[in-house]
Motif scaffolding. Sequence first.
Motif, PDB file in Angstrom:
ATOM      1  N   GLU A   1       0.817  -1.209   0.000  1.00 28.83           N
ATOM      2  CA  GLU A   1       0.000   0.000   0.000  1.00 28.83           C
ATOM      3  C   GLU A   1       0.856   1.266   0.000  1.00 28.83           C
ATOM      4  N   LYS A   2       1.960   1.257   0.729  1.00 35.01           N
ATOM      5  CA  LYS A   2       2.837   2.435   0.753  1.00 35.01           C
ATOM      6  C   LYS A   2       3.361   2.760  -0.649  1.00 35.01           C
ATOM      7  N   ILE A   3       3.811   1.745  -1.360  1.00 30.58           N
ATOM      8  CA  ILE A   3       4.340   1.971  -2.711  1.00 30.58           C
ATOM      9  C   ILE A   3       3.194   2.294  -3.677  1.00 30.58           C
ATOM     10  N   PHE A   4       2.072   1.632  -3.529  1.00 27.21           N
ATOM     11  CA  PHE A   4       0.916   1.860  -4.377  1.00 27.21           C
ATOM     12  C   PHE A   4       0.449   3.310  -4.279  1.00 27.21           C
ATOM     13  N   PHE A   5       0.326   3.827  -3.058  1.00 28.54           N
ATOM     14  CA  PHE A   5      -0.131   5.211  -2.898  1.00 28.54           C
ATOM     15  C   PHE A   5       0.952   6.205  -3.308  1.00 28.54           C
ATOM     16  N   HIS A   6       2.207   5.834  -3.164  1.00 31.00           N
ATOM     17  CA  HIS A   6       3.301   6.665  -3.689  1.00 31.00           C
ATOM     18  C   HIS A   6       3.152   6.824  -5.204  1.00 31.00           C
ATOM     19  N   LEU A   7       2.874   5.738  -5.899  1.00 29.33           N
ATOM     20  CA  LEU A   7       2.671   5.799  -7.345  1.00 29.33           C
ATOM     21  C   LEU A   7       1.455   6.652  -7.693  1.00 29.33           C
ATOM     22  N   LEU A   8       0.352   6.430  -6.991  1.00 27.19           N
ATOM     23  CA  LEU A   8      -0.877   7.156  -7.304  1.00 27.19           C
ATOM     24  C   LEU A   8      -0.751   8.650  -7.041  1.00 27.19           C
TER      25      LEU A   8
END
Length: 569
Positions: free
Chosen positions: A281-288
């Motif tokens: 989730e941390k990387i996913f929201f960083h991308l978003l």
Amino acid sequence: MSKGYILGISCGYHDSAAALIKDGKVLGAVEEERFTGIKHDSSFPIETIKWLYSEFRIEKDDIDAICFYENPNLKLDRIDKSTRRGGVLNYFKRKKILNRNEKEYKKLDTLINSIKGNNTKIIYGDHHLSHVAYSYYTSNFDRATILSVDGVGEWETTSMYYGEGNRLVKIGTVNFPHSLGMLYSSFTAFLGFKPNEGEYKVMGLAPYGDSTKYEKQFSKLIYPKGDSYEINMSYFTYDYSDEIMFNEKLSRLFKIVNRLPEDELTQEHKDIAAGLQSTYEKIFFHLLNNLYVKKQTHNLCLSGGCAYNGTANGKILKNTNFNRVYIPPAPSDAGSAIGCALHYHYSTNLKSNRIDNSYPYLGPHYTNDDVEKVLKEFENDVWFTKKLHSEIIDDIAQEITEGNVVGWFQGRMEFGARALGNRSILANPRDPQMKSRVNRVIKKREGFRPFAPIVKLEEQLKYFDYTESVPYMNQVIQVRKEYQKDLPAITHIDGSARIQSLGNSGHSLMYKLLNKLQSINGYPIVLNTSFNLKDQTMVLDPKSAIQTFLNCEMDTLVIHNYILKKKIL
């Protein structure tokens, strides 16, 4: 003369599928596994193609173009270069991997040519573009940013696009071996589950763990870099090995050996699952969040296999500036059969009007005559009554309220991994023993895994803390605290549920059932899970529905206008 038919194909890795479109309208699409019974079947989808040609009464010469969802030459280039990291000890394995893939793609060429007409074009696409096109072109957005995340395509593992009208423009990418999807799959294997299949088990296990226990270890494996991310490959072997995805350093880092499939699930395993989900989730929201900065539209489309991560998806509105999220019913490789075909259509018809392709019921359907023929085969095993749909709604709502588990078979089969009300097992969400019962004696699967509810769209906000419609059961959201105790069968240990919100226009029969349940059970909600047993594919036809019904402790089966009960011998 052009007849407007385009055939889309995805196969070779997992979740093979084929789709037929005409003048931009998706006529039919099915995963090959539904016909073969092989879960996540990767073979060339010849049975699906046969069904499409037969169902829509077309021949090879009617097909203008056959679109394949990725580029075999680029994929072979990636395999060739990435497997070199294995060194001398990996030399012969590397040659074996290359030879096998080269043979598979030669076979693919032969198979595609065998189903083409004299004037049919063959188009090889791009893996992530096919993902992106499926999500964007089946959404109702005329402007959106699109994120595709999965294991790997040709070289890309993560792709970012901007869509406007009929055009798609790439605005960012992450290349192999840095892969958020492969990280999740590696830990799926580390925890004793099957990669590309058991990731949803890890998601279901995560709420039982402490996400902070292994936070330090996960921070050494993957980290943000600019608007992207990188993976520390010293712990992983998935780039050059097709046998194991990680090395012994990973066990040393976590101070625990990797779990074998039949080993007990310990608290350490649950904590690793929780840490993995948190890291994802941390990387996913960083991308978003970086994607939003690039193109400040509030509309987001997701695709790629990681778009099945409903836990992360359900947090997008709270953790980003996006306020509308669209995730199609089959965001993994299966959906790319539709995606590559739609991309070819719209890229060659840039000024054409967008067509509504949000309807998820794209598979085979059967008549009452078909049902009665099959019922004769099972006359020694079941008895049945034929009723009007209105009578069936009353009877089944009562059965569900009384605690019976009901198989539900109606209309055309869903496309994608989620049961959306046509090939479903239904039960009472208020029964505190129902989750355990359905897991143990119906689905015959792990007891920790949660079940999803269908809820009336206009009542969704009353019971669940989420404002947007969720038509395809791909967002996990919070059950409002005041209702969690009253809905124990669909409320996970962390108070969450992966919902499907249903309006009257989406599925009128199921909607009527929800209405009836509201009047007699107090809630316009039903527990819904896919109509299959553990390690089996979703039922395709009346015969497989009856066979599955007889092989578990399901109480009642509804097929169209027929209510079936087991004969007691």
